[in-house]
Every structure is written in structure tokens, then in C-alpha cells.
Design an enzyme around this catalytic site. Structure first.
Site, PDB file in Angstrom:
ATOM      1  N   LYS A  22       0.837  -1.210   0.000  1.00 23.01           N
ATOM      2  CA  LYS A  22       0.000   0.000   0.000  1.00 23.01           C
ATOM      3  C   LYS A  22       0.868   1.254   0.000  1.00 23.01           C
ATOM      4  O   LYS A  22       0.653   2.171  -0.785  1.00 23.01           O
ATOM      5  CB  LYS A  22      -0.900   0.001   1.244  1.00 23.01           C
ATOM      6  CG  LYS A  22      -1.548   1.338   1.529  1.00 23.01           C
ATOM      7  CD  LYS A  22      -2.438   1.307   2.741  1.00 23.01           C
ATOM      8  CE  LYS A  22      -1.772   1.502   4.078  1.00 23.01           C
ATOM      9  NZ  LYS A  22      -1.473   2.888   4.470  1.00 23.01           N
ATOM     10  N   ASN A  23       1.861   1.308   0.896  1.00 19.85           N
ATOM     11  CA  ASN A  23       2.612   2.545   1.085  1.00 19.85           C
ATOM     12  C   ASN A  23       3.652   2.804  -0.010  1.00 19.85           C
ATOM     13  O   ASN A  23       4.339   3.828   0.020  1.00 19.85           O
ATOM     14  CB  ASN A  23       3.247   2.577   2.478  1.00 19.85           C
ATOM     15  CG  ASN A  23       2.180   2.772   3.546  1.00 19.85           C
ATOM     16  OD1 ASN A  23       1.035   3.102   3.238  1.00 19.85           O
ATOM     17  ND2 ASN A  23       2.558   2.551   4.799  1.00 19.85           N
ATOM     18  N   ARG A  93      -4.849  10.506   4.506  1.00 25.12           N
ATOM     19  CA  ARG A  93      -3.813  11.526   4.627  1.00 25.12           C
ATOM     20  C   ARG A  93      -2.809  11.477   3.486  1.00 25.12           C
ATOM     21  O   ARG A  93      -2.223  12.496   3.126  1.00 25.12           O
ATOM     22  CB  ARG A  93      -3.045  11.332   5.937  1.00 25.12           C
ATOM     23  CG  ARG A  93      -3.868  11.416   7.179  1.00 25.12           C
ATOM     24  CD  ARG A  93      -2.958  11.186   8.343  1.00 25.12           C
ATOM     25  NE  ARG A  93      -1.768  12.004   8.196  1.00 25.12           N
ATOM     26  CZ  ARG A  93      -1.683  13.267   8.564  1.00 25.12           C
ATOM     27  NH1 ARG A  93      -2.696  13.856   9.126  1.00 25.12           N
ATOM     28  NH2 ARG A  93      -0.571  13.936   8.372  1.00 25.12           N
ATOM     29  N   CYS A 117      -5.062  12.830  13.188  1.00 29.56           N
ATOM     30  CA  CYS A 117      -5.715  11.549  12.960  1.00 29.56           C
ATOM     31  C   CYS A 117      -5.591  10.706  14.219  1.00 29.56           C
ATOM     32  O   CYS A 117      -5.036  11.158  15.217  1.00 29.56           O
ATOM     33  CB  CYS A 117      -5.120  10.831  11.759  1.00 29.56           C
ATOM     34  SG  CYS A 117      -3.558  10.074  12.090  1.00 29.56           S
ATOM     35  N   ARG A 122       0.341  14.591  13.378  1.00 29.78           N
ATOM     36  CA  ARG A 122       0.850  14.386  12.024  1.00 29.78           C
ATOM     37  C   ARG A 122       0.853  15.637  11.135  1.00 29.78           C
ATOM     38  O   ARG A 122       0.167  15.692  10.107  1.00 29.78           O
ATOM     39  CB  ARG A 122       0.096  13.248  11.337  1.00 29.78           C
ATOM     40  CG  ARG A 122       0.234  11.948  12.099  1.00 29.78           C
ATOM     41  CD  ARG A 122      -0.491  10.807  11.443  1.00 29.78           C
ATOM     42  NE  ARG A 122       0.222  10.262  10.302  1.00 29.78           N
ATOM     43  CZ  ARG A 122      -0.248   9.267   9.560  1.00 29.78           C
ATOM     44  NH1 ARG A 122      -1.411   8.741   9.822  1.00 29.78           N
ATOM     45  NH2 ARG A 122       0.458   8.797   8.552  1.00 29.78           N
ATOM     46  N   ASP A 306       4.495   0.563  12.100  1.00 26.91           N
ATOM     47  CA  ASP A 306       3.328  -0.122  11.537  1.00 26.91           C
ATOM     48  C   ASP A 306       3.227  -1.585  11.971  1.00 26.91           C
ATOM     49  O   ASP A 306       2.254  -2.267  11.624  1.00 26.91           O
ATOM     50  CB  ASP A 306       3.345  -0.029   9.999  1.00 26.91           C
ATOM     51  CG  ASP A 306       3.045   1.377   9.512  1.00 26.91           C
ATOM     52  OD1 ASP A 306       2.531   2.189  10.299  1.00 26.91           O
ATOM     53  OD2 ASP A 306       3.344   1.667   8.331  1.00 26.91           O
ATOM     54  N   VAL A 328       7.704   6.955  17.062  1.00 26.20           N
ATOM     55  CA  VAL A 328       7.397   7.649  15.809  1.00 26.20           C
ATOM     56  C   VAL A 328       6.124   8.498  15.926  1.00 26.20           C
ATOM     57  O   VAL A 328       6.101   9.653  15.520  1.00 26.20           O
ATOM     58  CB  VAL A 328       7.278   6.643  14.635  1.00 26.20           C
ATOM     59  CG1 VAL A 328       6.936   7.370  13.336  1.00 26.20           C
ATOM     60  CG2 VAL A 328       8.572   5.853  14.472  1.00 26.20           C
ATOM     61  N   ARG A 398      -8.683  -0.572   4.522  1.00 24.42           N
ATOM     62  CA  ARG A 398      -7.797   0.457   3.969  1.00 24.42           C
ATOM     63  C   ARG A 398      -6.425  -0.134   3.653  1.00 24.42           C
ATOM     64  O   ARG A 398      -5.718   0.393   2.798  1.00 24.42           O
ATOM     65  CB  ARG A 398      -7.610   1.591   4.979  1.00 24.42           C
ATOM     66  CG  ARG A 398      -8.866   2.413   5.204  1.00 24.42           C
ATOM     67  CD  ARG A 398      -8.531   3.611   6.038  1.00 24.42           C
ATOM     68  NE  ARG A 398      -7.265   4.152   5.601  1.00 24.42           N
ATOM     69  CZ  ARG A 398      -6.364   4.722   6.392  1.00 24.42           C
ATOM     70  NH1 ARG A 398      -6.607   4.864   7.672  1.00 24.42           N
ATOM     71  NH2 ARG A 398      -5.247   5.184   5.915  1.00 24.42           N
TER      72      ARG A 398
HETATM   73  N1  EPU Z   1       6.070  14.684  10.950  1.00 22.77           N
HETATM   74  C1  EPU Z   1       6.166  16.033  11.248  1.00 22.77           C
HETATM   75  N2  EPU Z   1       6.186  16.929  10.209  1.00 22.77           N
HETATM   76  C2  EPU Z   1       6.086  16.532   8.904  1.00 22.77           C
HETATM   77  C3  EPU Z   1       5.993  15.163   8.615  1.00 22.77           C
HETATM   78  C4  EPU Z   1       5.997  14.258   9.667  1.00 22.77           C
HETATM   79  O1  EPU Z   1       6.243  16.423  12.415  1.00 22.77           O
HETATM   80  O2  EPU Z   1       6.085  17.402   8.017  1.00 22.77           O
HETATM   81  C5  EPU Z   1       6.092  13.701  12.055  1.00 22.77           C
HETATM   82  C6  EPU Z   1       4.806  12.885  12.158  1.00 22.77           C
HETATM   83  O3  EPU Z   1       3.818  13.574  12.895  1.00 22.77           O
HETATM   84  C7  EPU Z   1       5.289  11.620  12.824  1.00 22.77           C
HETATM   85  C8  EPU Z   1       6.713  11.455  12.257  1.00 22.77           C
HETATM   86  O4  EPU Z   1       7.081  12.722  11.763  1.00 22.77           O
HETATM   87  O5  EPU Z   1       5.344  11.790  14.213  1.00 22.77           O
HETATM   88  C9  EPU Z   1       6.844  10.440  11.150  1.00 22.77           C
HETATM   89  O6  EPU Z   1       5.818  10.614  10.227  1.00 22.77           O
HETATM   90  P1  EPU Z   1       5.959  10.311   8.662  1.00 22.77           P
HETATM   91  O7  EPU Z   1       5.822  11.573   7.912  1.00 22.77           O
HETATM   92  O8  EPU Z   1       7.148   9.456   8.399  1.00 22.77           O
HETATM   93  O9  EPU Z   1       4.633   9.441   8.407  1.00 22.77           O
HETATM   94  P2  EPU Z   1       3.796   9.455   7.084  1.00 22.77           P
HETATM   95  O10 EPU Z   1       4.689   9.676   5.941  1.00 22.77           O
HETATM   96  O11 EPU Z   1       2.602  10.325   7.247  1.00 22.77           O
HETATM   97  C10 EPU Z   1       4.068   6.919   6.511  1.00 22.77           C
HETATM   98  C11 EPU Z   1       3.138   5.760   6.314  1.00 22.77           C
HETATM   99  C12 EPU Z   1       2.554   5.355   7.662  1.00 22.77           C
HETATM  100  C13 EPU Z   1       3.704   4.997   8.601  1.00 22.77           C
HETATM  101  C14 EPU Z   1       4.682   6.164   8.707  1.00 22.77           C
HETATM  102  C15 EPU Z   1       5.918   5.845   9.531  1.00 22.77           C
HETATM  103  C16 EPU Z   1       2.364   6.102   4.053  1.00 22.77           C
HETATM  104  C17 EPU Z   1       1.250   6.434   3.146  1.00 22.77           C
HETATM  105  N3  EPU Z   1       2.101   6.123   5.369  1.00 22.77           N
HETATM  106  O12 EPU Z   1       3.260   7.966   7.057  1.00 22.77           O
HETATM  107  O13 EPU Z   1       1.745   4.200   7.424  1.00 22.77           O
HETATM  108  O14 EPU Z   1       3.211   4.668   9.867  1.00 22.77           O
HETATM  109  O15 EPU Z   1       5.128   6.555   7.390  1.00 22.77           O
HETATM  110  O16 EPU Z   1       6.596   4.766   9.005  1.00 22.77           O
HETATM  111  O17 EPU Z   1       3.463   5.797   3.618  1.00 22.77           O
HETATM  112  C18 EPU Z   1       0.011   2.685   7.840  1.00 22.77           C
HETATM  113  O18 EPU Z   1       0.282   2.131   6.765  1.00 22.77           O
HETATM  114  O19 EPU Z   1      -0.781   2.160   8.694  1.00 22.77           O
HETATM  115  C19 EPU Z   1       0.612   3.968   8.156  1.00 22.77           C
HETATM  116  C20 EPU Z   1       0.129   4.782   9.101  1.00 22.77           C
END
Ligand code: EPU
Length: 419
Positions: A22-23, A93, A117, A122, A306, A328, A398
Site C-alpha cells: 500500500k505505502n 492523509r 488523525c 501528524r 506499523d 514515531v 484500507r
Molecule cells: N512529521 C512532522 N512533520 C512533517 C511530517 C511528519 O512532524 O512534516 C512527524 C509525524 O507527525 C510523525 C513522524 O514525523 O510523528 C513520522 O511521520 P511520517 O511523515 O514518516 O509518516 P507518514 O509519511 O505520514 C508513513 C506511512 C505510515 C507509517 C509512517 C511511519 C504512508 C502512506 N504512510 O506515514 O503508514 O506509519 O510513514 O513509518 O506511507 C500505515 O500504513 O498504517 C501507516 C500509518
């Protein structure tokens, strides 16, 4: 809204195929917005988040053709609107991933701010700051990000923290920028590497994906390509835990063990015999009760957030006490309260859960709050005495393709019923 009903007990045994990740599929579908010709994406999992992405692209006027094997051909030459509405972004998101490509290719994008969320606040500040440094004019107003740019400029970006979709958004934007972009403190997740490989197949010039420094030499245009998404390491890990906590055995086909070192190591520590080939993983628990394992989540290559909820479910019926630290996300322990209702002994201290294994769990009606939390409740149901009813399973849909069919194939007693 559907529910899953699980009768705990059967020891899982058998073989299943792992779906595409998915990701990785989500950013790759967003990346099709960068191409001048049609991009054909294969091994796409049949998931609700994919349907939302297709709807998002479709509403922009992008042409999509899906065949019976879920290969999707995307042609963005018909795009009419450069807009991702709140009603779709709030359900997923990852819609934020269209921001970088749309802005870079078409010079404008209006994307709803995702908001908080179930697992944390996030924010997307790193995405926005990076694009501004590349020369974009960005205003946030009325809950929307309004972005404009002529041609983005290559710059050196040092991310404040490791962000997966942040790295992906900026990497995609940089492919069509003028000059070279360097992203430092980049996410090293296999899904980032898969996206980079796909972008390179489209004609991008990206080096270093999979390390914490990614270099992107901007090109004038990207072309159509054909690309298959990599296997889902989180789906793989979830089924391995399912087999481990039932004392059973499973073989996963079309998996990628090289992306799962930290998880496989923890499963071995829990007492599982794990063997791997190039594209398969086998786990045998030999009927033993697992041993509780300490887990600390961190960005790749460390243990993935995850998989935290699934290992919490494993630990609550394992022998011994263990500590699970979530570093995280700030609020990713919602499953703990539901697992307790099934008889689990878990103490929460800030971002740490301390589990004391009990020999049996008792079935209860439980409710999921996010995707991986739902998965952990299904896992607990597999070993609980009686009939566990997991509500709100749209979260599961999802991110897990046909979870009840795959578990049934392994001998679980699980069925889906409409509420
Ligand atoms: N963060 C910030 N500022 C930003 C971006 C992130 O403070 O601009 C913080 C977030 O709040 C969090 C941390 O940085 O505390 C890491 O977040 P990240 O941005 O890496 O998460 P994401 O990109 O929104 C992806 C996956 C998630 C997975 C996380 C961590 C996708 C579509 N989603 O989310 O997947 O948990 O990386 O590995 O790739 C899931 O599949 O169930 C899922 C939630």
C-alpha cells in the site's frame, strides 16, 4: 459497516500470497502526475486507500484504466483541476502526496491540509517548508494549501525529522526542478526506494534512495513507464505474527524478506523458526508459546511503527514481560485499551506499554481506531477463547487485501458480516 467475527483457537498452517505494498502504491500513483505519457502500475493491492487515490486522480480529470488484475494505467495529460478536496484528504492523509508532483509538473496545486488523525497530530510542515525552499509560493488558508511555482529550483534540504511521505513528496517535486536537489536526513524506507526506482524508470535521475542522503538531478520531462509495486512488508509481518501467536506455521509467497530484517529478528527472538528465500518467508512456531520481546519503533531499518500493534498482540499472550516503546507517533496505543477488554495485562506509561503475558485471552466485542490497531485486534481474536467481534473494520480494508480470505486459507475461523 462490516464486522469481523473470529472464533479463536485454530493453529494456523498453510501458504498465502503477499499483495503489493500500500505505502509504495500510493506515492507511485501520485508520481504518475509527473509523466508526459501513460504510466502502467502493476501489483497494486485491492484496497480502499487505492480506490480513494483513484477517485482523487479521477476528479482532477486524470484518465485511469484498470484491468482485471488491478494493473492501473494512468494518463495525466487530460488533467483539468489541480485540486485535492478536504472530503477525500480527510479520509486518506496520503492524498498529500499529490502536492509535490502536481506543483512541479503543472505549476499549481490546491490540497486540503490533512489535519490530525487517530495516531497523532501528524503535521506536514516538512513537506511545505521543503517546497518553499525550492521556490514555491505557498499560502495556507481555509484549511487548504495553495501552492504556485514557475519551475522549482534544486536546493539542499535538511529535514528536521525523518518523514516518509515528506521525503517522497520532495523527491517527486525535485525530479522536474531546475538543477540538483539534495535531501539530507531522508527516510530510508523500502517504499521510498521503490518510488525512486519507478521515477528513474520514468526518466528521472535519482541517486542514494535507501540512504539518508538522496540526490535528484532535475530533468525537463518524465515519460510513461511500466512498473510493478514491491511486496507489502507490513502485510507480511502481520501474517507472520498471526502464525506465531497461534503456535502455527506459514509460508508467504511473493514476499521480500530483505525489507524485514528487524521484524524477522524479533520473531526469531520470540521463538519462531524463520527461513527465507529470495521471494518467500516461512515461519514455524512448532506449537510453542512465544516468548515476549521488547520492541522500540523507529524509522527504517529499525523496527517499524506499523508493526507495533501486532507485536503488542503477540506479547500479551507470550511468556514473560516486555516493554514496547513507540517513538514515531505520539498516540499509537489505542489498541491497548481494547486488548485489555480481552483480558490482556498491559500498563501504559507515556509512549511505553509494558505487557505481562497471560496464557489465554477471552473474546469480547472490540472496536478499531486505525488500520494497524484493527489488525492487532484480529490477531488477538485468533487466540481468544470464544467469539471476538471486531467492529469498524473499514480501517482494515484500507490496508489489508482480503484479510479474512487469507486467514481462512490458513485455517482460521473468521467471517465478515454486515452490521
Ligand atoms: N512529521 C512532522 N512533520 C512533517 C511530517 C511528519 O512532524 O512534516 C512527524 C509525524 O507527525 C510523525 C513522524 O514525523 O510523528 C513520522 O511521520 P511520517 O511523515 O514518516 O509518516 P507518514 O509519511 O505520514 C508513513 C506511512 C505510515 C507509517 C509512517 C511511519 C504512508 C502512506 N504512510 O506515514 O503508514 O506509519 O510513514 O513509518 O506511507 C500505515 O500504513 O498504517 C501507516 C500509518
Amino acid at each position: 459497516m462490516d464486522k469481523l467475527i473470529i472464533s479463536g483457537g485454530p493453529r494456523l498452517s498453510g501458504e498465502i500470497r503477499i499483495s503489493g505494498a500500500k505505502n509504495a502504491a500510493l506515492p507511485i500513483l501520485a508520481a504518475t502526475l509527473l509523466a508526459e505519457g501513460p504510466v502502467k502500475v502493476g501489483n497494486i493491492p485491492h484496497l480502499h486507500d487505492i480506490t480513494v487515490t483513484m477517485e482523487l486522480l479521477g476528479r482532477m480529470g486524470v484518465s485511469l484504466v484498470v484491468d482485471e488484475h488491478m494493473n492501473i494505467e494512468v494518463d495525466c495529460s487530460t488533467i483539468r483541476e489541480f485540486f485535492a478536496p478536504y472530503e477525500l484528504v480527510r479520509t486518506m492523509r496520503a492524498s498529500i502526496l499529490v502536492l509535490g508532483p502536481m506543483l512541479s509538473h503543472f505549476g499549481r496545486a490546491t490540497v486540503s491540509l490533512p489535519g490530525g488523525c487517530a495516531i497523532g497530530s501528524r503535521p506536514v510542515d516538512q513537506h511545505i517548508e521543503g517546497l518553499v525552499k525550492m521556490g514555491a509560493e505557498i499560502e495556507t488558508d481555509g484549511g487548504y494549501i495553495h501552492a504556485r511555482a514557475k519551475r522549482l529550483k534544486g536546493v539542499r534540504l535538511v529535514l528536521d525529522l525523518v518523514t516518509v511521505t515528506g521525503t517522497e513528496n520532495l523527491m517527486m517535486a525535485a525530479t522536474l526542478a531546475e538543477g540538483t536537489t539534495i535531501i539530507e536526513n531522508a527516510a530510508r524506507e523500502p517504499e521510498v526506494v521503490d518510488l525512486a526506482t519507478c521515477l528513474n524508470a520514468m526518466g528521472a535521475s535519482i541517486f542514494g534512495a535507501g540512504t539518508d542522503t538522496i540526490t535528484i538531478e532535475g530533468v525537463r520531462r518524465l515519460n510513461g513507464a511500466s512498473y510493478d509495486v514491491l511486496p507489502d512488508r507490513i502485510e507480511s509481518g502481520t501474517f507472520l505474527v498471526a502464525a506465531a501467536l497461534t503456535g502455527g506455521r506459514v509460508k508467504l509467497k511473493d514476499a521480500l524478506p530483505g525489507t524485514m530484517d528487524a521484524v524477522l529478528q524479533k520473531l526469531r527472538e520470540a521463538g519462531a523458526e524463520v527461513t527465507v528465500g529470495e521471494d518467500w518467508i516461512a515461519l514455524d512456531m512448532h506449537g510453542r508459546r512465544p516468548v515476549a520481546v521488547n520492541v522500540k519503533t523507529s524509522p527504517y531499518p529499525a523496527f517499524p511503527t506499523d508493526m507495533q500493534a501486532q507485536f503488542t498482540a503477540l506479547n500479551v499472550i507470550s511468556d514473560g514481560t516486555a516493554v514496547i516503546s513507540e517513538t514515531v507517533f505520539e498516540n499509537r496505543f489505542m489498541h491497548v485499551h481494547e486488548l485489555r477488554r480481552m483480558g490482556a495485562s498491559i500498563r501504559l506509561e507515556g509512549n511505553t506499554a509494558i505487557t505481562s503475558g497471560v496464557p489465554v485471552l477471552k473474546a469480547a466485542p472490540v472496536m478499531a481506531t486505525d488500520l494497524r490497531a484493527s489488525a492487532s485486534l484480529v490477531l488477538a481474536g485468533l487466540v481468544a477463547e470464544g467469539e471476538t467481534v471486531v467492529d469498524r473494520i473499514y480501517h482494515i480494508d484500507r490496508g489489508y487485501e482480503s484479510i479474512e480470505e487469507k486467514l481462512t486459507k490458513l485455517g482460521a475461523e473468521i467471517r465478515r458480516v454486515p452490521s
